[in-house]
Design a protein around this motif. Structure first.
Motif, PDB file in Angstrom:
ATOM      1  N   UNK A  87      10.556   2.196   6.272  1.00 43.94           N
ATOM      2  CA  UNK A  87      10.104   2.638   5.318  1.00 43.94           C
ATOM      3  C   UNK A  87       8.532   2.176   5.015  1.00 43.94           C
ATOM      4  N   UNK A  88       9.475   0.443   5.283  1.00 47.43           N
ATOM      5  CA  UNK A  88       8.312  -0.710   4.453  1.00 47.43           C
ATOM      6  C   UNK A  88       6.932  -0.783   5.687  1.00 47.43           C
ATOM      7  N   UNK A 141       1.550  -0.181   6.277  1.00 48.45           N
ATOM      8  CA  UNK A 141       0.325   0.520   6.975  1.00 48.45           C
ATOM      9  C   UNK A 141      -1.040   0.994   6.065  1.00 48.45           C
ATOM     10  N   UNK A 142      -2.423   0.048   7.047  1.00 49.13           N
ATOM     11  CA  UNK A 142      -3.798   0.403   6.141  1.00 49.13           C
ATOM     12  C   UNK A 142      -3.542   1.959   5.123  1.00 49.13           C
ATOM     13  N   UNK A 143      -3.163   3.049   6.115  1.00 52.90           N
ATOM     14  CA  UNK A 143      -3.970   4.397   5.971  1.00 52.90           C
ATOM     15  C   UNK A 143      -3.394   5.103   4.728  1.00 52.90           C
ATOM     16  N   UNK A 165      -2.280   5.067   1.558  1.00 51.64           N
ATOM     17  CA  UNK A 165      -2.451   5.411  -0.293  1.00 51.64           C
ATOM     18  C   UNK A 165      -3.193   7.102   0.733  1.00 51.64           C
ATOM     19  N   UNK A 166      -3.713   6.877   1.518  1.00 51.12           N
ATOM     20  CA  UNK A 166      -4.624   8.060   1.287  1.00 51.12           C
ATOM     21  C   UNK A 166      -4.191   8.825   1.750  1.00 51.12           C
ATOM     22  N   UNK A 167      -3.284   8.619   3.262  1.00 50.78           N
ATOM     23  CA  UNK A 167      -1.689   9.516   3.920  1.00 50.78           C
ATOM     24  C   UNK A 167      -0.693  10.407   2.199  1.00 50.78           C
ATOM     25  N   UNK A 168      -0.638   9.563   1.188  1.00 49.64           N
ATOM     26  CA  UNK A 168      -0.244   9.684   0.796  1.00 49.64           C
ATOM     27  C   UNK A 168      -1.121  10.616  -0.474  1.00 49.64           C
TER      28      UNK A 168
END
Lengths: 257, 286
Positions: B44-45, B50-52, B54-57
């Motif tokens: 999960x961590x 991972x850098x992307x 927030x966009x993925x979320x």
């Protein structure tokens, strides 16, 4: 590791005290006591369902027991912390229905455990297996698959498979019960040879004449209890218990009333 | 005389042993829980850090889009369920038929065997996706009289044909795994070849192949999504529709969850079924 790494401790090889085993509320073994000295041949007799096979399976830790203590080579093996695999590696077992692995040749059946449970090399395992197969008249069948053999040959192969791990104790569960009468002699011959060679054995059997001949001790089971045990001469000639007498009458003259 | 169970009291040693077993059990469960927590926490961590992420979320796990697409996907997904419910029994019957045809020995039935082999080779050889497209677009284009031109129907037929070929092979493996002595004893009882198959061989074979069959069932449940390729409005089509209108892929995650929810109960049910059969038919280890 071709020779056993430790010498047998003094005292009995197996000691069973107060053994109890039940399936649900059906009690299969009840307060069973049994001592097996090194070199002993113990014959378990009694009608079907008296608990002979279950007792053998308990000795090999194939069943979890409900009470009592089983000691093997001076160590309590009924302790939950004991690794059953370690115990079983020192005990051989032969089943009524042979239980050979049909996808392996006789030789491969015999080298499986030495190689993969005892860490013996392929060559050494094959040598030992061939030697034993030779000794028991199965040399020519070594490369056949078990289903191509007769019942008697299969059961002899199963005995050899058990011996290939050089167990200190051999358990035989009605090894002749599935055989034609003419083949029974073959297998009993092997067991007789093993007894003469000093192999410690516990066997469940219906062959009374055989038990009388090779046993050092006979135990009569009835309803999950050992009703009576002692030297064969005493059990067969002068049984103490009425039930033993009735059982022996039944099996010694089948058909006679 | 067997003592009644009530008369027996566990000995001191047995009580100690039970305590020891409990302790071992607790320790094992503890280890299992701890290692599970650690592994999943790390996974999960890794995802969240991972850098992307927030966009993925935003594009895949947006709560508002999930809520909005849910009813649309649900309604269209019902079609996937119906396709599955129709196709599965048809596949079981057709596949068993093909498997039995292939297992026949009679000289007269040679043509049947050839048909069965040919069917399996061809249907298994063509990618399911192609078969769906070929039948879904091709057959209606023939403008056959008396046959439906519904692309949904032909796409479902394509699924049935493709999966029957796979399942037939599973059945055949099961049938061939039944020991010849079983057939011999059925024949010895006077049963004919057909009844031997029906009452002795097939029931045992089916039991043996339930796990691989379930595998194919689940695979089929997922492949019902292929009907969207010929323009049938199923769950996946609806989700893609929503995604392209709203520039958000959460609907695809929603439909993925639907597929999972559909397969898990089936898997648990089969586990239960297998266990029950094992308990009934096999006493102990011998």
């Amino acid at each position: 590791m071709s020779a056993p790494t430790h010498s047998p401790p003094p005292g009995p090889l197996v000691e069973v005290a107060g053994l109890r085993k039940s399936y649900g509320d059906r009690v299969v073994l009840d307060d069973v006591d049994l001592r097996v000295e090194p070199g002993d041949v113990v014959c378990l007799i009694g009608s079907s369902g008296s608990g002979k096979s279950t007792l053998l399976r308990c000795l090999n830790l194939l069943e979890e027991i409900d009470d009592g203590v089983i000691t093997f080579e001076g160590r309590e093996i009924s302790d939950p912390r004991v690794d059953p695999m370690q115990v079983r590696r020192r005990i051989g077992m032969v089943f009524q229905a042979y239980n050979l692995f049909p996808h392996l040749t006789v030789l491969e059946n015999c080298t499986l455990a030495p190689r993969h449970a005892h860490g013996l090399g392929r060559r050494a395992a094959r040598e030992r297996a061939r030697e034993l197969l030779e000794r028991f008249g199965l040399a020519e069948h070594a490369d056949k698959h078990p289903d191509r053999l007769s019942g008697g040959q299969q059961q002899r192969a199963a005995v050899v498979r058990a011996l290939c791990t050089q167990p200190t104790l051999l358990l035989l569960d009605e090894v002749t019960a599935a055989l034609d009468p003419e083949l029974v002699g073959d297998v009993l011959g092997i067991v007789r040879d093993l007894a003469a060679a000093g192999t410690t054995m516990v066997l469940a059997t219906h062959e009374m004449a055989f038990a009388r001949e090779v046993a050092t001790k006979v135990a009569f089971l009835d309803g999950g209890r050992i009703l009576e045990q002692g030297p064969p001469a005493q059990i067969f000639a002068d049984p103490r218990e009425e039930r033993t007498r009735a059982f022996l009458r039944r099996v010694l003259n089948p058909g006679g009333h | 005389m067997p003592a009644s169970p009530a008369a027996w009291r566990p000995s001191e040693r047995e009580l100690a042993r039970r305590a020891e077993r409990r302790r071992l059990h607790v320790r094992r469960s503890g280890t299992a829980s701890a290692s599970t927590v650690v592994v999943f926490a790390l996974l999960g961590l890794g995802l969240v850090l991972s850098p992307g992420w927030e966009r993925v979320q935003e594009t895949f796990f947006s709560w508002s889009d999930a809520k909005e697409s849910f009813p649309l996907v649900l309604e269209a997904f019902w079609l996937n369920v119906r396709i599955f419910l129709v196709a599965e029994p048809a596949i079981l019957v057709l596949a068993l038929l093909v498997a039995i045809m292939r297992g026949t020995r009679s000289a007269w039935l040679a043509p049947l065997r050839i048909v069965a082999v040919g069917f399996t080779d061809v249907m298994r050889g063509i990618p399911t996706l192609l078969l769906v497209v070929l039948l879904g677009f091709g057959v209606p284009a023939l403008e056959l009289q008396g046959l439906t031109n519904d692309r949904l129907v032909w796409a479902t037929v394509a699924l049935i044909l493709s999966y029957s070929a796979y399942v037939a092979e599973v059945f055949r493996a099961g049938i061939e795994s039944i020991h010849p002595s079983q057939i011999a004893s059925a024949r010895a009882l006077g049963l004919g070849p057909v009844r031997t198959l029906r009452h002795v061989v097939v029931p045992q074979a089916v039991r043996r192949v339930v796990p691989p069959l379930l595998n194919d069932f689940i695979s089929l449940q997922k492949d019902t999504a292929l009907v969207s390729l010929v323009g049938v409005y199923d769950g996946v089509f609806a989700a893609r529709d929503y995604a392209s209108y709203n520039f958000n892929y959460t609907s695809l995650v929603v439909v993925a969850l639907f597929f999972i929810v559909l397969t898990v109960p089936l898997a648990r049910f089969t586990d239960w079924l297998q266990r029950r059969v094992a308990e009934r038919e096999r006493a102990g280890a011998l």
